[in-house]
Design an enzyme around this catalytic site. Structure first.
Site, PDB file in Angstrom:
ATOM      1  N   ASP A 310       0.810  -1.227   0.000  1.00  0.00           N
ATOM      2  CA  ASP A 310       0.000   0.000   0.000  1.00  0.00           C
ATOM      3  C   ASP A 310       0.844   1.278   0.000  1.00  0.00           C
ATOM      4  O   ASP A 310       0.319   2.367  -0.235  1.00  0.00           O
ATOM      5  CB  ASP A 310      -0.955   0.005   1.202  1.00  0.00           C
ATOM      6  CG  ASP A 310      -2.036  -1.065   1.063  1.00  0.00           C
ATOM      7  OD1 ASP A 310      -2.309  -1.512  -0.072  1.00  0.00           O
ATOM      8  OD2 ASP A 310      -2.613  -1.456   2.099  1.00  0.00           O
ATOM      9  N   ARG A 341      -2.563   0.719 -10.242  1.00  0.00           N
ATOM     10  CA  ARG A 341      -1.677   1.705  -9.618  1.00  0.00           C
ATOM     11  C   ARG A 341      -0.347   1.854 -10.335  1.00  0.00           C
ATOM     12  O   ARG A 341       0.290   2.907 -10.241  1.00  0.00           O
ATOM     13  CB  ARG A 341      -1.474   1.367  -8.125  1.00  0.00           C
ATOM     14  CG  ARG A 341      -2.720   1.662  -7.310  1.00  0.00           C
ATOM     15  CD  ARG A 341      -2.566   1.398  -5.827  1.00  0.00           C
ATOM     16  NE  ARG A 341      -3.756   1.891  -5.108  1.00  0.00           N
ATOM     17  CZ  ARG A 341      -4.114   1.504  -3.894  1.00  0.00           C
ATOM     18  NH1 ARG A 341      -3.389   0.617  -3.247  1.00  0.00           N
ATOM     19  NH2 ARG A 341      -5.202   2.004  -3.328  1.00  0.00           N
TER      20      ARG A 341
END
Ligand code: S3P
Length: 424
Positions: A310, A341
């Site tokens: 993360d 991402r």
């Protein structure tokens, strides 16, 4: 949101409760005997989705500021409507493990982003345990689960995922026998810690293998959720960027399976210290201080990529400001998070004038680059919006963060707290 460059980062902060821990305490509170009382519960929309689902499953939930009280139930109730998981993959995956142990049909759905995310990884093991599950094409949400009597399995997870491990362990509570899960790389162990805190015996037979016996009773707990270290990451990385920064974050979650960012920052060259370490319900909590040091570069791969999953967007976003750059490998999972991402980090770095190499499983971002302010596309992904807000602080000129409101998914207070520690 418009972000202007900063001179440095100064101050002391305490952050809302960790998202991963909040989800787990809320879910286990729902199936525990008695009341669970949680202070400093995550203020993010994701954890509100979990509380909403828990209510739909028949539990009384009282929310008063950061304090949440949940009345547990012996058996959850069949929900009248589809469970709304919002943007939260954790809610959908982990709660699936719990509803799989209940003898009623149940649907779980999410927003547009969650509807694109892979659920096959929980469907396969839960089916092996005896749950009947169907999903949309490509094993995407919505999920239809008809649970009931489950049997224990011994499962080798093909992907390193704490959500999958948790779904299986939670389902294991309803299974006859001992359910074991083995992961290819160690993932966050909050479910193991939380289960123990609620009175469940969890065995760890080797580094990456845990098991739980079915039929154990959970007892409600009282807990203060430690500050969210993945939210802290944005401030810690921002502070590391500026000579003259001095940032302290108190009561922060420092569970070793979550705190690799501190190692990454130290390896990069920042000055990081930890004091006042305590343990609460198996979770380490402490105060972290970060100051600037000349940032060199790092390679992140294998277990480190899993541990930092993360935090990789913000590390990549500050990489151009390091001397040697940052290379990230073995992080293909980033492509199936709230957004792709890897693609969005590369796109936004380029928009700011940075050079970077996008790969299937990561990125290479050279160091020694000066960026300019730009229009940032968050793609509705909270961590992209916040990561590039940090990059914008050291760029030349203003940046505009589109979709900045997505920060509310994990950290609604982000922009206000950022302005509180930024010096211009
Ligand atoms: C989480 C696990 C990770 C992480 C997510 C939260 C958790 O996902 O990216 O933000 O709380 O277990 P995966 O389990 O899919 O890797």
């Amino acid at each position: 949101m418009i972000l202007r460059p900063a001179r440095n980062i100064l101050g002391a902060l305490r952050l809302p409760g960790d998202k991963s821990v909040s989800h787990r305490y809320a879910m286990l509170g729902a199936i525990a005997q008695g009341t669970t009382r949680l202070s400093n519960f995550s203020s993010g929309a994701d954890c509100a989705s979990t509380l909403g689902c828990v209510r739909q499953l028949g539990c009384a939930v009282r929310v008063n500021g950061g304090v949440v009280e949940i009345e547990g139930r012996d058996r959850l109730q069949q929900p009248a409507e589809s469970l709304d998981c919002g943007n939260s993959g954790s809610t959908m995956r982990m709660l699936s493990g719990i509803v799989a142990g209940h003898d009623f049909p149940c649907e779980l759905h999410g927003d547009e982003s969650l509807s694109r995310r892979p659920m096959g990884r929980i469907i396969a093991p839960l089916r092996q345990m005896g749950a009947r599950i169907s999903a949309a094409a490509g094993d995407r949400p919505p999920l239809h689960i008809q649970g009931g009597a489950l049997h224990a399995i011994d499962y080798k997870m093909p992907v390193a995922s704490a959500q999958v491990k948790s779904a299986i362990l939670f389902a294991g509570l309803y299974a006859e026998g001992e359910t074991a899960v083995e992961e290819p790389y160690r993932t966050r162990d909050h479910s193991e810690q939380a289960l123990r805190a609620f009175g469940v015996e969890v065995s760890r037979s080797s580094r990456n293998r845990v098991s739980v016996r079915g039929g154990q009773t959970l007892h409600g707990i009282e807990a203060a959720v430690p500050g969210d270290i993945s939210s802290a990451a944005f401030f810690l990385c921002a502070a590391a960027l500026f000579p003259g920064s001095n940032l302290v974050i108190e009561s922060l979650l420092l569970n070793p399976t979550r705190a690799s960012l501190l190692d990454a920052l130290k390896l990069l060259g920042a000055r990081v210290s930890v004091i006042n370490l305590e343990e609460h319900h198996g979770e380490l909590v402490g105060t972290v201080k970060v100051e600037h040091g000349p940032l060199r570069g790092i390679n992140i791969e294998g277990p480190m990529s899993v541990a930092l999953i993360d935090e990789l967007p913000v590390l990549a976003a500050i990489a151009p400001y390091t001397r040697d750059g940052i290379e990230i490998r073995d992080a293909k999972e980033l492509r199936v998070k709230e957004s792709d991402r890897i693609a969005l980090v590369a796109r936004n770095l380029r928009a700011m004038g940075a050079e970077c190499e996008e790969r299937e499983d990561g990125l290479r971002v050279p160091g020694g680059q000066q960026l300019h302010g730009a229009e940032i596309e968050s793609g509705g992904d909270h961590r992209i919006a916040m990561a590039f807000s940090v990059a914008a602080l050291r760029a030349q000129g203003e940046s505009v963060i589109h979709g900045a409101e997505s920060a509310r998914i994990s950290f609604p207070e982000f922009f206000t707290m950022l302005e509180g520690v930024v010096e211009r």
